[in-house]
Design an enzyme around this catalytic site. Structure first.
Site, PDB file in Angstrom:
ATOM      1  N   ASP A 106      -0.080  -7.538   1.292  1.00 57.42           N
ATOM      2  CA  ASP A 106       0.330  -6.153   1.490  1.00 57.42           C
ATOM      3  C   ASP A 106       1.848  -6.010   1.587  1.00 57.42           C
ATOM      4  O   ASP A 106       2.368  -5.245   2.409  1.00 57.42           O
ATOM      5  CB  ASP A 106      -0.333  -5.548   2.738  1.00 57.42           C
TER       6      ASP A 106
ATOM      7  N   HIS B  25       0.817  -1.221   0.000  1.00 55.44           N
ATOM      8  CA  HIS B  25       0.000   0.000   0.000  1.00 55.44           C
ATOM      9  C   HIS B  25       0.851   1.270   0.000  1.00 55.44           C
ATOM     10  O   HIS B  25       0.362   2.347  -0.286  1.00 55.44           O
ATOM     11  CB  HIS B  25      -0.973  -0.005   1.180  1.00 55.44           C
TER      12      HIS B  25
ATOM     13  N   SER C 177       4.579   2.595   8.077  1.00 52.60           N
ATOM     14  CA  SER C 177       4.194   1.429   7.275  1.00 52.60           C
ATOM     15  C   SER C 177       5.348   0.932   6.423  1.00 52.60           C
ATOM     16  O   SER C 177       6.022   1.705   5.754  1.00 52.60           O
ATOM     17  CB  SER C 177       3.020   1.753   6.355  1.00 52.60           C
TER      18      SER C 177
END
Length: 303
Positions: free
Chosen positions: A160, A130, A253
């Site tokens: 992901d 992402h 992230s």
């Protein structure tokens, strides 16, 4: 690229609590610093909302420090011993910090950032899908401050995860991957990433749960992780995560979660946040999720 968790368009009927936030990429305009708190220039960069980082910011690793049992010694010769000792966070950080990078993403009309971990000396880097999925231009900022161009090698939206390649570099410091199956609840962990654009930020915490099932809508959907609240098409990302009480925030992230031996045992990718802003921004409440390193290594081999 920055990561943000978009708020669910529909709330689950039962229970009436906010779902896990998914670090779907979103590009936010810079915000002015809050009163009485000065942030560096990068702090107000557009950051992707809640990624998973894994450790309390600046937190002391006190969980493993043996405490006094409270008994009064009748004589001066009595002593207290301990079989455990505190983790030397600074030594671990010195060992692993050069293997962590900031991933910078640009689209046609916005910018964002996330984090990543170097997996070989030639510049292959593991991050979240992402973080890079919408990138039109991609660069990587190394721990020594150099920013170099990068390109996507491969992605696995279902987990992901993504592998990117920094170009024009060599002799980088790859991270060592540990066995995530050997992780126990209560183990101390360290996360390094770029929350709020503050590259090289170190946070600490513990593993608070294992095998936690995380379900988040895929990039085409980006809605509630609760099945009854989903609508429309799109894939769903599902994995069994390492849960940590880490202080994770926007920009973490794709960054690594290290164990006390300096080995990567997870890739930070999502957090639970009961409150999110109208723009989808969210902050840590001490419940973060990391993709186990053993799962990540399988994806690396596949990509």
């Amino acid at each position: 690229m920055t990561e943000t968790y978009l708020p669910p368009r529909q709330q689950p009927r039962q229970p009436p609590v906010p779902p896990w936030t998914y670090p779907a990429p979103s590009y936010l305009p810079p915000e002015p610093p809050k009163p009485k708190r000065r942030l560096g220039r990068g702090a107000v960069a557009l950051v992707a909302a809640a990624t998973i980082a894994a450790a309390g910011v600046g937190g002391t690793v006190g969980a493993l420090v043996a405490g006094d049992d409270g008994a009064a010694a009748p004589t001066a010769s009595a002593t207290t011993t301990s079989d455990t000792k505190a983790v030397d966070v600074s030594s671990i950080v010195d060992k692993v910090k050069n293997s962590v990078v900031q991933v910078n993403v640009r689209t046609a009309n916005a910018e964002g950032l996330g984090s990543g971990v170097i997996i070989d000396a030639s510049g292959r880097i593991l991050t979240n899908n992402h973080v890079v999925s919408a990138a039109e231009e991609l660069t990587v900022t190394l721990a020594d401050g150099r920013t170099v161009p990068a390109s996507v090698v491969g992605t696995d939206p279902s987990t992901d995860l993504a592998v990117i390649q920094a170009r024009g570099v060599s002799g980088l410091t790859p991270a060592k991957f540990g066995d995530s199956d050997a992780v126990h609840v209560g183990d101390e962990v360290i996360a390094i990433g770029s929350p709020g654009g503050l590259q090289g930020t170190v946070t600490t915490g513990i593993v608070s749960a294992l095998d936690r099932e995380v379900n988040v809508a895929g990039e085409e959907q980006r809605q509630s992780p609760f099945p009854q609240a989903r609508s429309g098409g799109g894939s769903t990302v599902t994995y069994h995560a390492i849960q940590t009480d880490a202080s994770i925030n926007q920009g973490n992230s794709g960054g690594p979660l290290f164990n006390s031996a300096g080995e990567v045992i997870g890739v930070n990718s999502a957090i639970y946040s009961p409150v999110s802003g109208p723009d989808g921004s969210a902050g840590s409440v001490g419940i973060g999720f990391a993709i186990p390193s053993n799962d990540a290594q399988q994806v690396i081999d596949k990509l």
